[in-house]
Enzyme design. Structure first.
Site, PDB file in Angstrom:
ATOM      1  CG  HIS A  52      -5.774   1.868   5.179  1.00  0.00           C
ATOM      2  ND1 HIS A  52      -5.372   2.831   6.069  1.00  0.00           N
ATOM      3  CD2 HIS A  52      -4.723   1.023   5.034  1.00  0.00           C
ATOM      4  CE1 HIS A  52      -4.124   2.573   6.449  1.00  0.00           C
ATOM      5  NE2 HIS A  52      -3.713   1.478   5.837  1.00  0.00           N
ATOM      6  CB  SER A  59       5.321  -1.702  11.768  1.00  0.00           C
ATOM      7  OG  SER A  59       4.915  -0.364  12.020  1.00  0.00           O
ATOM      8  CD  GLU A  65      -3.436  -2.533   7.294  1.00  0.00           C
ATOM      9  OE1 GLU A  65      -2.334  -2.747   6.815  1.00  0.00           O
ATOM     10  OE2 GLU A  65      -4.106  -1.515   7.044  1.00  0.00           O
ATOM     11  CG  ASN A  86      -1.732   1.214   1.396  1.00  0.00           C
ATOM     12  OD1 ASN A  86      -1.835   2.022   0.469  1.00  0.00           O
ATOM     13  ND2 ASN A  86      -2.339   1.383   2.572  1.00  0.00           N
ATOM     14  N   GLY A 134       2.513   2.322  10.701  1.00  0.00           N
ATOM     15  CA  GLY A 134       3.435   3.437  10.538  1.00  0.00           C
ATOM     16  C   GLY A 134       4.139   3.845  11.817  1.00  0.00           C
ATOM     17  CE  LYS A 146      -0.208   3.307   4.685  1.00  0.00           C
ATOM     18  NZ  LYS A 146      -0.105   3.415   6.128  1.00  0.00           N
ATOM     19  CD  GLU A 157      -3.013   5.509   6.639  1.00  0.00           C
ATOM     20  OE1 GLU A 157      -2.988   5.561   5.399  1.00  0.00           O
ATOM     21  OE2 GLU A 157      -2.091   4.993   7.317  1.00  0.00           O
TER      22      GLU A 157
HETATM   23  P1  PGA Z   1       2.871   0.357   7.581  1.00  0.00           P
HETATM   24  O1  PGA Z   1       1.415   0.555   6.977  1.00  0.00           O
HETATM   25  O2  PGA Z   1       3.415  -0.932   7.021  1.00  0.00           O
HETATM   26  O3  PGA Z   1       3.648   1.551   7.125  1.00  0.00           O
HETATM   27  O4  PGA Z   1       2.718   0.293   9.064  1.00  0.00           O
HETATM   28  C1  PGA Z   1       0.558  -0.536   6.833  1.00  0.00           C
HETATM   29  C2  PGA Z   1      -0.744  -0.077   6.251  1.00  0.00           C
HETATM   30  O5  PGA Z   1      -1.226   1.000   6.596  1.00  0.00           O
HETATM   31  O6  PGA Z   1      -1.331  -0.782   5.407  1.00  0.00           O
END
Ligand code: PGA
Length: 254
Positions: free
Chosen positions: A98, A216, A170, A9, A176, A11, A100
């Site tokens: 997601h 992560s 997640e 992803n 992140g 983003k 976000e």
């Molecule tokens: P990240 O993001 O691997 O940077 O923690 C995962 C995600 O949001 O899908």
């Protein structure tokens, strides 16, 4: 048998030149180094999907996903992208819900049920994201919270429709942040979600549902996370922006 999947992803990252370079690198590394049976999915910003599709079309292991789609079919919804548009340019997958999108764009379980419906109606495979916040993990029934996200957004589907959905667990506190769920924490949730799915659709459907872990995931921890029996792959954010790290993660899952 459920599919092993590693999805990247991106983003809201990468200019066009950077996106082309990253995609070429990933295509080359996957073609040269990945021998096993793993579905790789790149989730770039939607503006690049048409162009990148040409880069991946000769690599059967690699598919593309959009990061979102509208819950409306078409019409006066400025700035939105519909599931039928994605289908019309040859996209196979769409990430939905997601954290976000839930947090910054107010997406609710009910709205996501609508997005899942329209994605499936258009032949797209939803990668449905769920997960709890740190506060929920510390103070509430965090497994119940995530199960409820699945119930409210997915359990209206027929067995056949549900069979097309990929789940991505997640934990928000791990996205992140560099804080990864331990493999025990991931396994606990994945097994609970699979049991929840079995309760609704039966063991066969549950056994065939791919449940990805996200939060992560990196080159250093992927192998350990993927060793858990109910972790079928990963949804990778930051580390998917680096071709070498992403390929290492893919190889950990093959
Ligand atoms: P990240 O993001 O691997 O940077 O923690 C995962 C995600 O949001 O899908």
């Amino acid at each position: 048998m459920r599919k092993k999947i590693v999805a990247g992803n991106w983003k809201m990252n990468k200019t066009l030149d950077e996106a082309l370079a990253l995609t070429s690198e990933v295509v080359n590394m996957v073609n040269d180094e990945v021998t096993g049976d793993v579905q790789v999915i790149l989730c770039p910003p939607a503006i690049y999907l048409t162009t990148l599709n040409k880069y991946v079309e000769n690599s059967p292991k690699i598919a593309l996903a959009a990061q979102n789609c509208s819950d409306k079919a078409s019409g006066a919804y400025t700035g939105e992208i519909s599931a039928s548009m994605l289908k019309s340019i040859g996209i196979e997958y769409v990430v939905l819900g997601h954290s976000e999108r839930r947090e910054y764009f107010g997406e609710t379980n009910a709205q996501l049920a609508g997005k899942v419906n329209i994605a499936l109606e258009n032949g797209l495979t939803p990668i449905f994201c769920c997960g709890e916040s740190l506060n929920q993990r510390q103070n509430e029934d965090y497994i119940g919270f995530v199960k409820n996200q699945i119930t409210e957004s997915l359990f209206h589907l027929s067995e056949e429709q549900f069979g097309k959905v990929v789940i991505a667990y997640e934990p928000i506190w791990a996205i992140g942040t560099g804080l990864t769920a331990s493999s025990e924490q991931a396994q606990e949730m994945h097994a609970a979600l699979r049991a929840h799915i079995a309760g609704k659709y039966g063991n066969e459907v549950a056994d065939n549902t791919s449940i990805l872990y996200g939060g992560s995931v990196g080159a250093a921890n992927a192998e350990e996370l993927f060793a858990s029996p109910d972790v079928d792959g990963g949804l990778v954010g930051g580390a998917s922006l680096k071709s070498r790290d992403f390929t290492t993660i893919i190889k950990a899952r093959q």
